[in-house]
Motif scaffolding. Structure first.
Motif, mmCIF file in Angstrom:
data_model
loop_
_atom_site.group_PDB
_atom_site.id
_atom_site.type_symbol
_atom_site.label_atom_id
_atom_site.label_comp_id
_atom_site.label_asym_id
_atom_site.label_seq_id
_atom_site.Cartn_x
_atom_site.Cartn_y
_atom_site.Cartn_z
ATOM 1 N N ALA A 1 35.920 36.371 46.794
ATOM 2 C CA ALA A 1 36.663 37.352 45.986
ATOM 3 C C ALA A 1 36.766 38.683 46.719
ATOM 4 O O ALA A 1 37.796 39.357 46.663
ATOM 5 C CB ALA A 1 35.979 37.535 44.632
ATOM 6 N N MET A 2 35.712 39.092 47.418
ATOM 7 C CA MET A 2 35.725 40.358 48.174
ATOM 8 C C MET A 2 36.269 40.158 49.589
ATOM 9 O O MET A 2 37.094 40.933 50.080
ATOM 10 C CB MET A 2 34.306 40.931 48.260
ATOM 11 N N GLY A 3 35.782 39.118 50.255
ATOM 12 C CA GLY A 3 36.081 38.938 51.673
ATOM 13 C C GLY A 3 37.556 38.743 51.960
ATOM 14 O O GLY A 3 38.064 39.219 52.987
ATOM 15 N N TRP A 4 38.242 38.064 51.060
ATOM 16 C CA TRP A 4 39.681 37.810 51.264
ATOM 17 C C TRP A 4 40.429 39.126 51.486
ATOM 18 O O TRP A 4 41.195 39.296 52.441
ATOM 19 C CB TRP A 4 40.244 37.047 50.052
ATOM 20 N N SER B 1 26.364 47.154 55.128
ATOM 21 C CA SER B 1 27.456 47.961 54.570
ATOM 22 C C SER B 1 27.976 47.331 53.287
ATOM 23 O O SER B 1 29.137 46.917 53.197
ATOM 24 C CB SER B 1 28.593 48.080 55.603
ATOM 25 N N PRO B 2 27.087 47.209 52.255
ATOM 26 C CA PRO B 2 27.579 46.668 50.992
ATOM 27 C C PRO B 2 28.641 47.593 50.408
ATOM 28 O O PRO B 2 28.723 48.771 50.789
ATOM 29 C CB PRO B 2 26.324 46.635 50.117
ATOM 30 N N LEU B 3 29.440 47.034 49.499
ATOM 31 C CA LEU B 3 30.651 47.728 49.042
ATOM 32 C C LEU B 3 30.703 47.807 47.529
ATOM 33 O O LEU B 3 30.112 46.967 46.839
ATOM 34 C CB LEU B 3 31.869 46.951 49.550
ATOM 35 N N SER B 4 31.441 48.762 47.031
ATOM 36 C CA SER B 4 31.695 48.848 45.597
ATOM 37 C C SER B 4 33.193 49.064 45.402
ATOM 38 O O SER B 4 33.822 49.762 46.192
ATOM 39 C CB SER B 4 30.895 50.008 44.994
ATOM 40 N N GLY B 5 33.723 48.459 44.353
ATOM 41 C CA GLY B 5 35.165 48.627 44.089
ATOM 42 C C GLY B 5 35.822 47.343 43.643
ATOM 43 O O GLY B 5 36.972 47.359 43.201
ATOM 44 N N GLY B 6 35.081 46.221 43.750
ATOM 45 C CA GLY B 6 35.571 44.950 43.208
ATOM 46 C C GLY B 6 36.724 44.351 43.993
ATOM 47 O O GLY B 6 37.202 44.935 44.978
ATOM 48 N N PRO B 7 37.184 43.165 43.571
ATOM 49 C CA PRO B 7 38.268 42.478 44.284
ATOM 50 C C PRO B 7 39.542 43.309 44.386
ATOM 51 O O PRO B 7 40.240 43.247 45.407
ATOM 52 C CB PRO B 7 38.492 41.207 43.445
ATOM 53 N N ASP B 8 39.854 44.122 43.369
ATOM 54 C CA ASP B 8 41.078 44.948 43.453
ATOM 55 C C ASP B 8 40.922 46.012 44.529
ATOM 56 O O ASP B 8 41.863 46.266 45.300
ATOM 57 C CB ASP B 8 41.380 45.620 42.099
ATOM 58 N N GLY B 9 39.735 46.621 44.604
ATOM 59 C CA GLY B 9 39.473 47.618 45.650
ATOM 60 C C GLY B 9 39.482 46.983 47.033
ATOM 61 O O GLY B 9 39.927 47.601 48.007
ATOM 62 N N GLU C 1 39.244 46.687 29.047
ATOM 63 C CA GLU C 1 40.110 45.774 29.825
ATOM 64 C C GLU C 1 39.594 44.344 29.878
ATOM 65 O O GLU C 1 40.374 43.408 29.979
ATOM 66 C CB GLU C 1 40.282 46.314 31.258
ATOM 67 N N GLU C 2 38.286 44.171 29.861
ATOM 68 C CA GLU C 2 37.738 42.806 30.026
ATOM 69 C C GLU C 2 37.161 42.230 28.740
ATOM 70 O O GLU C 2 37.215 41.033 28.528
ATOM 71 C CB GLU C 2 36.654 42.791 31.125
ATOM 72 N N VAL C 3 36.554 43.088 27.891
ATOM 73 C CA VAL C 3 35.869 42.562 26.698
ATOM 74 C C VAL C 3 36.805 42.588 25.490
ATOM 75 O O VAL C 3 37.093 41.541 24.911
ATOM 76 C CB VAL C 3 34.561 43.341 26.426
ATOM 77 N N LEU C 4 37.313 43.761 25.122
ATOM 78 C CA LEU C 4 38.178 43.833 23.925
ATOM 79 C C LEU C 4 39.440 42.988 24.111
ATOM 80 O O LEU C 4 39.962 42.426 23.156
ATOM 81 C CB LEU C 4 38.563 45.281 23.594
ATOM 82 N N SER C 5 39.912 42.860 25.347
ATOM 83 C CA SER C 5 41.091 42.020 25.632
ATOM 84 C C SER C 5 40.727 40.537 25.602
ATOM 85 O O SER C 5 41.596 39.681 25.604
ATOM 86 C CB SER C 5 41.628 42.349 27.027
ATOM 87 N N ARG C 6 39.417 40.229 25.636
ATOM 88 C CA ARG C 6 38.846 38.863 25.721
ATOM 89 C C ARG C 6 39.227 38.179 27.036
ATOM 90 O O ARG C 6 39.181 36.953 27.147
ATOM 91 C CB ARG C 6 39.261 37.954 24.529
ATOM 92 N N LYS C 7 39.579 38.968 28.088
ATOM 93 C CA LYS C 7 39.927 38.357 29.386
ATOM 94 C C LYS C 7 38.675 37.922 30.146
ATOM 95 O O LYS C 7 38.664 36.893 30.809
ATOM 96 C CB LYS C 7 40.685 39.378 30.247
ATOM 97 N N PHE C 8 37.640 38.718 30.140
ATOM 98 C CA PHE C 8 36.399 38.463 30.896
ATOM 99 C C PHE C 8 36.740 37.965 32.313
ATOM 100 O O PHE C 8 36.324 36.892 32.729
ATOM 101 C CB PHE C 8 35.525 37.413 30.182
ATOM 102 N N ASP C 9 37.544 38.737 33.025
ATOM 103 C CA ASP C 9 38.066 38.257 34.315
ATOM 104 C C ASP C 9 38.081 39.370 35.363
ATOM 105 O O ASP C 9 39.050 39.512 36.099
ATOM 106 C CB ASP C 9 39.494 37.696 34.082
ATOM 107 N N TYR C 10 36.989 40.132 35.451
ATOM 108 C CA TYR C 10 36.953 41.219 36.449
ATOM 109 C C TYR C 10 36.906 40.660 37.870
ATOM 110 O O TYR C 10 37.476 41.219 38.792
ATOM 111 C CB TYR C 10 35.726 42.116 36.186
ATOM 112 N N GLY C 11 36.179 39.512 38.035
ATOM 113 C CA GLY C 11 36.108 38.901 39.364
ATOM 114 C C GLY C 11 34.765 39.046 40.059
ATOM 115 O O GLY C 11 34.683 38.901 41.276
#
Ligand code: NDP
Length: 312
Positions: A14-17, A125-133, A227-237
């Motif tokens: 998810a991150m490496g791509w 060099s760990p990262l923060s920002g998720g798959p979108d970042g 975005e993830e809970v109230l929408s019921r998506k649970f899909d942050y990645g």
């Protein structure tokens, strides 16, 4: 100069791509040597990356071992150590290993010593920002070790938001583990708060509307919960099992045994709740599903509009 350096990337998850895609863009600009080589355990993914972004698909680890810079982004430090052990005899002396895994600082120190024995420098060099970042290159890097000009220029290809030098080797991993403890703690406490308010009759969206203009707000109340809970998506990645790994690194690795058993200490509580949630929801479930565990315990479901009561 980093524009002559050959770069190999290991771990197209998810991150490496996205990170490898930003490196391919850097190669196209002439900032690193072209093409960037990619290796992935499931090689079909590396083939897909090569076809889409002009990277070179490596069939074997030997195909990446002679690169000037090798970058890893794997689930844990155990996979990094195993790959280093396999590749060490073939690595080029004077090369650089950048580990973007959210890893364990103690294992990282050992891996850095193993690499040093064959003349290779390592930085974490760990990262923060998720798959979108990762996709946009807008990541924050928490870097440990001796960050020379090459390391800095390669990391800046995908960590355009911020690069923070945290200290000696392993300290990036230590800071990242603590960062994710805070991330999980804020999400859990935000979820608990919304459940308490919903039981009392306040709609979650209305509660967040007030909280997000007030002093109780956080990234979790502003973004993740709506975005993830109230929408019921649970899909942050980001997998729940990987979040648990980070919280365990912080709680079991950085706190003393006595501190990690204290009932009045918050971080060990966060770990126990994530353990329960990972048992319930599974390692691969999105980490935002930790709120689902709270909902199941409370018999209430949060969503847009009025929360609903769940019957056992
Ligand atoms: P994924 O599970 O999406 O990807 C894991 C990658 O590691 C895949 O390429 C997988 O290959 C490879 N892999 C797994 N096991 C092995 C093994 N034994 N040997 C070789 N390769 C292996 O994870 P993420 O990309 O989400 O996470 C990677 C790292 O980044 C983790 O440390 C995570 O904690 C951290 N991170 C994740 C974030 C996120 O939001 N997802 C944010 C910040 C950090 P294959 O394709 O074959 O399965």
């Amino acid at each position: 100069m980093s524009n002559e350096k050959t770069v190999a990337f290991i771990g197209l998850g998810a991150m490496g791509w996205g990170i490898a895609t930003n490196l391919a863009a850097a190669a196209a600009r002439g900032d690193v040597a072209s093409p960037v080589t990619v290796w992935n355990r499931t090689s079909a993914k590396a083939e897909r990356h090569a076809a889409a972004f002009g990277t070179r698909c490596a069939r074997t680890l030997s195909d990446v071992s002679r690169a000037d810079v090798i970058i890893t982004c794997l689930p844990t430090s155990a996979e990094v150590a195993a790959i280093v052990a396999k590749m060490a005899p073939e690595l080029k002396a004077g090369s650089l290993w950048i580990d973007c895994t959210s890893g364990d600082p103690n294992t990282t120190r050992e891996t850095a010593r193993a690499l040093e024995r064959v003349g290779v420098k390592m930085v974490d060099s760990p990262l923060s920002g998720g798959p979108d970042g990762a996709k946009t290159g807008e990541l924050t890097a928490m870097v440990g070790g001796d960050v020379n000009r090459v390391a800095q220029s390669i990391i800046s290809c995908f960590a355009k938001k911020k690069i923070v030098h945290c200290g000696p080797i392993g300290s990036g991993h230590a800071v990242k583990a603590v960062n994710n403890c805070l991330n999980a703690a804020h999400l859990i406490v935000g979820g608990e708060a919304l459940i308490a308010l919903a039981k009392w009759g306040v709609q979650p969206e209305i509660a967040l509307n007030a909280i997000n203009a007030s002093s109780g707000r956080s990234l979790q109340t502003e973004v993740r919960l709506p975005e993830e809970v109230l929408s019921r998506k649970f899909d942050y990645g980001f997998k729940l099992g990987l979040m648990l790994k980070d919280v365990r690194i912080a709680v079991d690795g950085l706190l003393s045994a006595e501190e990690s058993c204290r009932e009045d200490s918050i971080l060990p509580l966060v770990k126990r709740l994530l353990e329960k949630s990972t048992d319930e929801q599974g390692y691969d479930a999105d980490y935002t599903r930790v709120v689902r565990t709270l909902e199941l315990g409370a018999g209430i479901e949060l969503h847009q509009g009025a929360a609903t009561t769940e019957h056992a």
